[in-house]
Design a protein around this motif. Structure first.
Motif, PDB file in Angstrom:
ATOM      1  N   ASN A 152       0.808  -1.209   0.000  1.00 50.08           N
ATOM      2  CA  ASN A 152       0.000   0.000   0.000  1.00 50.08           C
ATOM      3  C   ASN A 152       0.853   1.276   0.000  1.00 50.08           C
ATOM      4  OD1 ASN A 152      -2.415  -1.585   0.087  1.00 50.08           O
ATOM      5  ND2 ASN A 152      -1.987  -1.940   2.245  1.00 50.08           N
ATOM      6  N   GLY A 153       0.186   2.390   0.328  1.00 46.11           N
ATOM      7  CA  GLY A 153       0.828   3.684   0.162  1.00 46.11           C
ATOM      8  C   GLY A 153       1.702   4.084   1.335  1.00 46.11           C
ATOM      9  N   VAL A 154       2.041   5.351   1.342  1.00 48.33           N
ATOM     10  CA  VAL A 154       2.858   5.883   2.436  1.00 48.33           C
ATOM     11  C   VAL A 154       2.023   5.955   3.713  1.00 48.33           C
ATOM     12  CG1 VAL A 154       4.221   7.868   3.217  1.00 48.33           C
ATOM     13  CG2 VAL A 154       4.220   7.236   0.794  1.00 48.33           C
ATOM     14  N   LEU A 155       0.807   6.437   3.569  1.00 43.07           N
ATOM     15  CA  LEU A 155      -0.118   6.545   4.703  1.00 43.07           C
ATOM     16  C   LEU A 155      -1.508   6.154   4.202  1.00 43.07           C
ATOM     17  CD1 LEU A 155      -0.764   7.395   7.610  1.00 43.07           C
ATOM     18  CD2 LEU A 155      -0.963   9.743   6.804  1.00 43.07           C
ATOM     19  N   PRO A 156      -1.813   4.859   4.208  1.00 40.72           N
ATOM     20  CA  PRO A 156      -3.094   4.409   3.655  1.00 40.72           C
ATOM     21  C   PRO A 156      -4.268   5.128   4.323  1.00 40.72           C
ATOM     22  CG  PRO A 156      -1.658   2.542   4.045  1.00 40.72           C
ATOM     23  CD  PRO A 156      -0.992   3.738   4.665  1.00 40.72           C
ATOM     24  N   SER A 157      -5.169   5.634   3.498  1.00 39.08           N
ATOM     25  CA  SER A 157      -6.266   6.461   3.999  1.00 39.08           C
ATOM     26  C   SER A 157      -7.608   5.792   3.745  1.00 39.08           C
ATOM     27  CB  SER A 157      -6.230   7.819   3.308  1.00 39.08           C
ATOM     28  OG  SER A 157      -7.302   8.622   3.696  1.00 39.08           O
ATOM     29  N   PRO A 158      -8.554   5.841   4.649  1.00 38.41           N
ATOM     30  CA  PRO A 158      -8.464   6.509   5.945  1.00 38.41           C
ATOM     31  C   PRO A 158      -7.694   5.663   6.962  1.00 38.41           C
ATOM     32  CG  PRO A 158     -10.587   5.453   5.730  1.00 38.41           C
ATOM     33  CD  PRO A 158      -9.885   5.246   4.424  1.00 38.41           C
ATOM     34  N   PHE A 159      -7.304   6.280   8.040  1.00 36.63           N
ATOM     35  CA  PHE A 159      -6.532   5.575   9.068  1.00 36.63           C
ATOM     36  C   PHE A 159      -7.156   5.835  10.436  1.00 36.63           C
ATOM     37  CE2 PHE A 159      -4.565   9.755   9.265  1.00 36.63           C
ATOM     38  CZ  PHE A 159      -4.453  10.098   7.920  1.00 36.63           C
ATOM     39  N   PRO A 160      -8.389   5.373  10.620  1.00 32.65           N
ATOM     40  CA  PRO A 160      -9.024   5.615  11.920  1.00 32.65           C
ATOM     41  C   PRO A 160      -8.285   4.924  13.054  1.00 32.65           C
ATOM     42  CG  PRO A 160     -10.289   4.010  10.660  1.00 32.65           C
ATOM     43  CD  PRO A 160      -9.226   4.534   9.748  1.00 32.65           C
ATOM     44  N   THR A 161      -8.190   5.603  14.148  1.00 34.50           N
ATOM     45  CA  THR A 161      -7.511   5.055  15.312  1.00 34.50           C
ATOM     46  C   THR A 161      -8.087   5.724  16.553  1.00 34.50           C
ATOM     47  OG1 THR A 161      -5.335   4.636  16.271  1.00 34.50           O
ATOM     48  CG2 THR A 161      -5.625   6.732  15.175  1.00 34.50           C
ATOM     49  N   ASN A 162      -7.765   5.209  17.702  1.00 33.80           N
ATOM     50  CA  ASN A 162      -8.348   5.724  18.950  1.00 33.80           C
ATOM     51  C   ASN A 162      -7.421   6.767  19.572  1.00 33.80           C
ATOM     52  OD1 ASN A 162     -10.055   3.586  18.397  1.00 33.80           O
ATOM     53  ND2 ASN A 162      -9.197   2.258  19.976  1.00 33.80           N
ATOM     54  N   GLY A 163      -7.993   7.840  20.068  1.00 33.85           N
ATOM     55  CA  GLY A 163      -7.138   8.833  20.701  1.00 33.85           C
ATOM     56  C   GLY A 163      -7.850  10.154  20.932  1.00 33.85           C
ATOM     57  N   ALA A 164      -7.048  11.185  21.119  1.00 35.73           N
ATOM     58  CA  ALA A 164      -7.575  12.528  21.381  1.00 35.73           C
ATOM     59  C   ALA A 164      -6.834  13.537  20.519  1.00 35.73           C
ATOM     60  CB  ALA A 164      -7.405  12.879  22.857  1.00 35.73           C
ATOM     61  N   GLU A 165      -7.574  14.524  20.064  1.00 37.76           N
ATOM     62  CA  GLU A 165      -6.973  15.556  19.204  1.00 37.76           C
ATOM     63  C   GLU A 165      -7.471  16.919  19.631  1.00 37.76           C
ATOM     64  OE1 GLU A 165      -6.598  15.082  14.794  1.00 37.76           O
ATOM     65  OE2 GLU A 165      -7.933  16.811  14.729  1.00 37.76           O
ATOM     66  N   LEU A 166      -6.559  17.842  19.675  1.00 32.57           N
ATOM     67  CA  LEU A 166      -6.902  19.235  19.947  1.00 32.57           C
ATOM     68  C   LEU A 166      -6.759  19.983  18.629  1.00 32.57           C
ATOM     69  CD1 LEU A 166      -7.573  20.606  22.687  1.00 32.57           C
ATOM     70  CD2 LEU A 166      -5.226  21.427  22.714  1.00 32.57           C
ATOM     71  N   ASN A 167      -7.807  20.631  18.178  1.00 32.19           N
ATOM     72  CA  ASN A 167      -7.701  21.343  16.902  1.00 32.19           C
ATOM     73  C   ASN A 167      -8.476  22.647  16.951  1.00 32.19           C
ATOM     74  OD1 ASN A 167     -10.476  20.705  16.328  1.00 32.19           O
ATOM     75  ND2 ASN A 167      -9.816  18.671  15.642  1.00 32.19           N
ATOM     76  N   GLY A 168      -8.279  23.458  15.950  1.00 30.16           N
ATOM     77  CA  GLY A 168      -8.977  24.730  15.908  1.00 30.16           C
ATOM     78  C   GLY A 168      -8.689  25.491  14.640  1.00 30.16           C
ATOM     79  N   THR A 169      -9.464  26.558  14.482  1.00 29.12           N
ATOM     80  CA  THR A 169      -9.326  27.426  13.308  1.00 29.12           C
ATOM     81  C   THR A 169      -9.337  28.878  13.777  1.00 29.12           C
ATOM     82  OG1 THR A 169     -10.497  25.845  11.913  1.00 29.12           O
ATOM     83  CG2 THR A 169     -10.390  28.108  11.122  1.00 29.12           C
ATOM     84  N   HIS A 170      -8.384  29.618  13.271  1.00 27.96           N
ATOM     85  CA  HIS A 170      -8.352  31.045  13.613  1.00 27.96           C
ATOM     86  C   HIS A 170      -8.415  31.847  12.322  1.00 27.96           C
ATOM     87  CE1 HIS A 170      -7.498  34.712  15.740  1.00 27.96           C
ATOM     88  NE2 HIS A 170      -6.476  34.958  14.926  1.00 27.96           N
ATOM     89  N   TRP A 171      -9.389  32.743  12.291  1.00 27.53           N
ATOM     90  CA  TRP A 171      -9.534  33.603  11.117  1.00 27.53           C
ATOM     91  C   TRP A 171      -8.713  34.867  11.307  1.00 27.53           C
ATOM     92  CZ3 TRP A 171     -12.221  32.216   6.785  1.00 27.53           C
ATOM     93  CH2 TRP A 171     -12.998  31.043   6.896  1.00 27.53           C
ATOM     94  N   ILE A 172      -7.980  35.224  10.287  1.00 28.30           N
ATOM     95  CA  ILE A 172      -7.217  36.470  10.305  1.00 28.30           C
ATOM     96  C   ILE A 172      -7.897  37.393   9.297  1.00 28.30           C
ATOM     97  CG2 ILE A 172      -4.929  37.513  10.049  1.00 28.30           C
ATOM     98  CD1 ILE A 172      -3.840  34.586  10.393  1.00 28.30           C
ATOM     99  N   GLY A 173      -8.827  38.173   9.781  1.00 24.89           N
ATOM    100  CA  GLY A 173      -9.638  38.996   8.890  1.00 24.89           C
ATOM    101  C   GLY A 173     -10.430  38.100   7.948  1.00 24.89           C
ATOM    102  N   ASP A 174     -10.635  38.619   6.731  1.00 22.46           N
ATOM    103  CA  ASP A 174     -11.362  37.831   5.735  1.00 22.46           C
ATOM    104  C   ASP A 174     -10.423  37.167   4.744  1.00 22.46           C
ATOM    105  OD1 ASP A 174     -13.779  38.540   6.816  1.00 22.46           O
ATOM    106  OD2 ASP A 174     -13.963  40.355   5.574  1.00 22.46           O
ATOM    107  N   VAL A 175      -9.142  37.348   4.940  1.00 21.41           N
ATOM    108  CA  VAL A 175      -8.212  36.911   3.895  1.00 21.41           C
ATOM    109  C   VAL A 175      -7.411  35.683   4.284  1.00 21.41           C
ATOM    110  CG1 VAL A 175      -7.964  39.207   2.889  1.00 21.41           C
ATOM    111  CG2 VAL A 175      -6.428  38.490   4.725  1.00 21.41           C
ATOM    112  N   ALA A 176      -7.396  35.310   5.520  1.00 16.74           N
ATOM    113  CA  ALA A 176      -6.549  34.184   5.906  1.00 16.74           C
ATOM    114  C   ALA A 176      -7.212  33.350   6.985  1.00 16.74           C
ATOM    115  CB  ALA A 176      -5.192  34.683   6.395  1.00 16.74           C
ATOM    116  N   GLN A 177      -6.875  32.101   6.970  1.00 19.58           N
ATOM    117  CA  GLN A 177      -7.426  31.155   7.944  1.00 19.58           C
ATOM    118  C   GLN A 177      -6.295  30.220   8.357  1.00 19.58           C
ATOM    119  OE1 GLN A 177     -10.601  28.804   6.260  1.00 19.58           O
ATOM    120  NE2 GLN A 177     -10.242  27.117   7.688  1.00 19.58           N
ATOM    121  N   LEU A 178      -6.116  30.073   9.658  1.00 18.91           N
ATOM    122  CA  LEU A 178      -5.055  29.201  10.169  1.00 18.91           C
ATOM    123  C   LEU A 178      -5.700  28.017  10.887  1.00 18.91           C
ATOM    124  CD1 LEU A 178      -1.914  29.024  10.534  1.00 18.91           C
ATOM    125  CD2 LEU A 178      -2.271  30.033  12.785  1.00 18.91           C
ATOM    126  N   ASP A 179      -5.377  26.838  10.419  1.00 16.40           N
ATOM    127  CA  ASP A 179      -5.888  25.619  11.052  1.00 16.40           C
ATOM    128  C   ASP A 179      -4.742  24.884  11.719  1.00 16.40           C
ATOM    129  OD1 ASP A 179      -8.779  25.346  10.042  1.00 16.40           O
ATOM    130  OD2 ASP A 179      -7.656  25.702   8.200  1.00 16.40           O
TER     131      ASP A 179
END
Lengths: 403, 160
Positions: A152-179
């Motif tokens: 298979n590939g480098v990282l076969p997708s999807p790769f569901p697994t058990n765990g915890a993730e911290l994520n978020g999105t920050h908008w910088i005005g209307d022109v940029a988005q940081l995830d």
């Protein structure tokens, strides 16, 4: 407690505190039920009939079905749950079963079973979300030709697994988005082989969702999206994952990747690069094709990349051109991954091996949520198969629907 | 015009960054030794991943084509002509066959025969030949363990 553990504890407490102090709002619980299914026929005229059946050195010709049903429940303004069950080549699989505890757009805690954030394609891995019948080679999970040779590939997708993730999105005005995302998950494993040399991906897709590798894998992703208007944007992302995959927590793997997506009007250009560096158990040297080098001899690196251009021709017809490939360097194990033994087999790969593929695909929408897909793929390999072929053709014809 | 030299702190950091980059790149570039399967001898049966034969037979006594590919007993008949082979055939047939079925072991076996022939009865070189064969892997080690248990005398196996 280590500083990292302390930081994680503080973040979790902060999320919970923010959630706890939110004023109670009148909230109607909302449920969404969604699903998709793709039936695809893969025709490979050059493959010998004798190896057409599923096996370690073959490809899955003929019909394959990938389907999924998903329930998303918004329990409150800051709590939601997702459960997704899939049916594919491995039978039934629980692709998602998690809660999202959201304090703000910038701070969301995900716990349960999910595919951790890595790369750009992961978001589009459902067959209803991409125009081709199969995935790019770096993310291939068994649809490629000579899949057993490459495992298979480098990282076969999807790769569901058990765990915890911290994520978020920050908008910088209307022109940029940081995830961003950071996670600790169970990760990949190989509990079966006496001398593990690669992930046993079957183990990751069986309902036996535990591992004897007790240490979690950790990873993160960061992506910046710049918007030049309503119809143009660009996303640049980077991802990394590190963990061990054997029961003794001794054999490490590291996967890093970068991605760039560009959308101008109705034209989309996407490219990604991934590399996996993985240690192998070399305590039994005679399962390897090459003698073990004293330095750097216990690892291999698998690189993969794709570039694709997607262009709607009409409202109903889309065309996609894709070039992708993989390059593997390092010692080669002759033992079959997942066999549970170190019996000698045969791998046609050598110290350096590569595969390249060029794809031309069309997708025709009959209805808004139903389309036919067709593609032709030219494969080139650095080594000949049993019949002496270094190039092969394959054809896909499929249909996909979603609701 | 006189160029301003980089401050040592900055140049040190650049050098460190370059060294770190080089180390990161080299850690993704594995190394290997020589091929363990390039001796040109075919193993008896290649196992479960495709059933192919590979490598041309060298025709040097290791040829396992034709009659030699028959039932295992053919490879363990006690008519090999040497006391060591006869002893191994009699007492250690499974480990001998396991070696002949392994593409690496069959080459290591040939290499050991060449090594022993060039040893000219030198105990030190002979011991080195056996040690090298044993260290090649589990199949080789199992074969030597059996020979050591049953055939130390006929095979003149040196002490480990």
């Amino acid at each position: 407690m280590s500083s990292r553990g302390l930081l994680l504890a503080i973040v979790i407490v902060a999320v919970m505190a923010l959630v706890a102090h939110r004023p109670a709002l009148a909230f109607d619980e909302e449920r969404n039920f969604a699903g998709s299914a793709q039936l695809d026929y893969d025709f490979v005229p050059s493959e010998p009939g004798a190896v057409a059946a599923p096996g370690p050195a073959t490809t899955f010709q003929g019909f394959t079905l990938e389907s999924a049903l998903k329930v998303a429940v918004d329990i409150s303004d800051h709590l939601s749950a997702n459960v997704k069950a899939c049916y594919g080549c491995h039978g039934f699989e629980l692709d998602m079963a998690y809660f999202d505890l959201r304090a703000a757009d910038e701070l969301n805690l995900r716990v349960g079973r999910f595919s951790p954030s890595f790369g750009a394609f992961n978001l589009r891995h459902d067959p209803a979300n991409h125009m081709t019948s199969d995935k790019p080679l770096p993310y291939d999970m068994g649809r490629m030709l000579r899949k057993g040779d490459w495992y298979n590939g480098v990282l076969p997708s999807p790769f569901p697994t058990n765990g915890a993730e911290l994520n978020g999105t920050h908008w910088i005005g209307d022109v940029a988005q940081l995830d961003y995302a950071g996670y600790v998950v169970m990760g990949f494993k190989n509990d079966t082989d006496p001398n593990p040399t690669d992930f046993n991906l079957q183990e990751s897709h069986l309902p036996y969702y535990v591992t004897s590798d007790p240490r979690p894998a950790a990873g993160s992703r960061i992506a910046l999206t710049l918007k030049a208007g309503d119809k143009s944007d660009m996303t640049l992302g980077g991802s990394g994952m590190f963990g061990t995959y054997d029961p003794n927590n001794r054999l490490t793997y590291a996967i890093v990747g970068g991605d760039l997506s560009l959308r101008v009007g109705r034209t989309a250009v996407r490219m990604e690069y991934l590399v996996r560096r993985q240690q192998m158990d070399t305590s039994n040297p005679d399962i390897f094709k090459y003698a073990i080098a004293p330095v750097g001899g216990d690892l291999f690196a698998k690189h993969g990349a794709y570039v694709e251009v997607e262009q709607p021709l009409t409202n109903a017809l889309d065309v996609l051109a894709r070039g992708d490939g993989m390059y593997r360097v390092g010692n080669v194990s002759n033992a079959v991954v997942g066999s549970g033994s170190d019996a000698p087999g045969y791998s046609p790969l050598s110290y350096e091996s590569w595969v390249a593929r060029e794809t031309l695909a069309l997708a025709f929408s009959v209805e808004r949520n139903f389309r036919f897909k067709g593609s032709v793929e030219l494969w080139e390999f650095s080594y000949a198969d049993m019949a002496g072929r270094e190039a092969e053709l394959s054809f896909h014809l499929g249909a996909v629907g979603s609701f | 015009m006189r160029r301003r030299a980089l401050r040592p702190g900055i140049s040190g950091r650049i050098a460190s960054a370059l060294a770190l980059g080089a180390a990161a790149c080299s850690s993704f570039y594995p190394q290997v030794g020589p091929s363990q399967e390039s001796c040109g001898v075919e193993p008896l049966h290649v196992g479960s991943t495709g059933g192919s034969e590979y490598g041309a037979s060298a025709g040097d006594g290791y040829d396992t084509s034709g009659a030699a590919n028959g039932p295992p007993s053919d490879m363990c008949s006690i008519d090999a002509g040497s006391a060591c082979d006869d002893c191994e055939s009699k007492w250690c047939c499974p480990t001998r066959l396991a070696c002949y079925e392994d593409p690496v072991c069959v080459c290591a076996d040939m290499a050991m025969d060449v090594c022993l022939a060039s040893a000219n009865a030198s105990p030190k070189v002979t011991a080195s030949c056996w040690a090298s064969f044993t260290a090649t892997g589990n199949v080789e080690a199992a074969r030597v363990a059996c020979e050591r248990a049953w055939c130390t005398g006929p095979c003149a196996i040196p002490a480990p």
